[in-house]
Design an enzyme around this catalytic site. Structure first.
Site, PDB file in Angstrom:
ATOM      1  N   ARG A  58       0.776  -1.261  -0.023  1.00 50.34           N
ATOM      2  CA  ARG A  58       0.061  -0.070   0.208  1.00 50.34           C
ATOM      3  C   ARG A  58       0.911   1.194   0.003  1.00 50.34           C
ATOM      4  NH1 ARG A  58      -2.561  -3.519  -1.365  1.00 50.34           N
ATOM      5  NH2 ARG A  58      -4.887  -4.254  -0.713  1.00 50.34           N
ATOM      6  N   LEU A  59       2.189   1.237  -0.355  1.00 54.58           N
ATOM      7  CA  LEU A  59       3.153   2.373  -0.344  1.00 54.58           C
ATOM      8  C   LEU A  59       2.977   2.714  -1.958  1.00 54.58           C
ATOM      9  CD1 LEU A  59       5.824   1.112   1.824  1.00 54.58           C
ATOM     10  CD2 LEU A  59       4.005   2.747   2.363  1.00 54.58           C
TER      11      LEU A  59
END
Length: 273
Positions: A249-250
């Site tokens: 999720r970066l």
């Protein structure tokens, strides 16, 4: 999936998709039916990342066109890349509504969609029409594009402006006859009541009558004028964000913001995910 869950149980526990034997879902998500999916959402792993050097340094519309061209390639696996969510907000309540639409045109000025602007929810939010309540015009709108196979999304924010009748007519003429008739016939977003004289009618009979009336009006007439209440809407962007999915999720996020007082000037910044 239970239709009526017991207290404390969930109809859906994200993420949906392929179950995983290595990461069972929490007990609270256990419902009768198919196995619950893993509590760990799938990772975005298809792209090595998005960097400032990958983007047009000064023109977000050109950058959107580049991404759209990629998404439009059949090999990309994106079905209908022109599909997007158009969001508007009513004033003074601030209540937001959203609907799926097709992007039909892109030019240096912005993003164009077509719709009914006489009776629709969009008309009420954007232009305060019809004046049936205390809504105030709010020209701000947003578009969101999601291209799953590319693990990309684009978010557009800006003010909406109606296209001229001549511009709308140009597009309207490309539609099949049935769609041109439909634009005249539909009172978009208005409630359609059942006709008690038509067996099992749920309101469709009224719509069919409207269509028949328009068909009769333009019988043997191939050139049909665009309705005055229907046409193009251009969202002139003030902000455009390009989002590339990344692992854990970066995600990579870059946003272009229009510079006030400068014609066509933009500032490009990276955003934290």
């Amino acid at each position: 999936m239970a239709l009526h869950p017991k207290n404390g149980e969930k109809l859906i526990f994200a993420p949906t998709g392929t179950p995983s034997s290595s990461s069972p879902a929490p007990q609270s998500a256990a419902l009768p039916g198919p196995p619950a999916p893993s509590a760990s959402a799938p990772q975005f792993l298809k792209n090595s990342g998005l960097h400032r050097s990958d983007l047009d340094p000064a023109n977000p519309v050109a950058q959107f066109h580049a991404w759209f061209t990629t998404a439009s390639d059949p090999a990309a696996g994106v079905g209908h890349p022109e599909t997007c969510t158009l969001s508007t907000a009513a004033l003074p309540s601030g209540r937001v509504s959203a609907r799926m639409v097709y992007l039909k045109e892109l030019d240096a000025q912005g993003f164009v969609v077509y719709s009914n602007f006489g009776t629709s929810g969009k008309a009420r939010d954007l232009f305060g029409i019809p004046p049936a309540d205390d809504r105030q015009p709010n020209p701000w709108a947003a578009l969101t594009f999601w291209w799953e196979s590319q693990e990309r999304q684009v978010r557009v924010e800006g003010r909406a402006h109606r296209l001229s009748a001549a511009e709308s007519q140009t597009y309207y003429d490309t539609r099949v006859r049935g769609s041109r008739i439909g634009a005249w016939a539909s009172r978009q977003s208005m409630a359609v009541r059942p006709d008690p004289d038509v067996p099992n009618d749920d309101g469709r009979a009224q719509l069919d009558r409207w269509v028949a009336e328009v068909e009769e009006r333009f019988k043997d007439q191939e050139q049909i004028p665009v309705p005055e209440f229907w046409g193009g809407l251009r969202i002139v962007p003030e902000r455009i964000e390009f989002w590339q999915g990344r692992e854990n999720r970066l995600h990579d996020r870059f946003v272009y913001d229009r510079v006030e007082g400068e014609d066509g000037g933009w500032v490009l910044e990276r955003l934290s995910p």
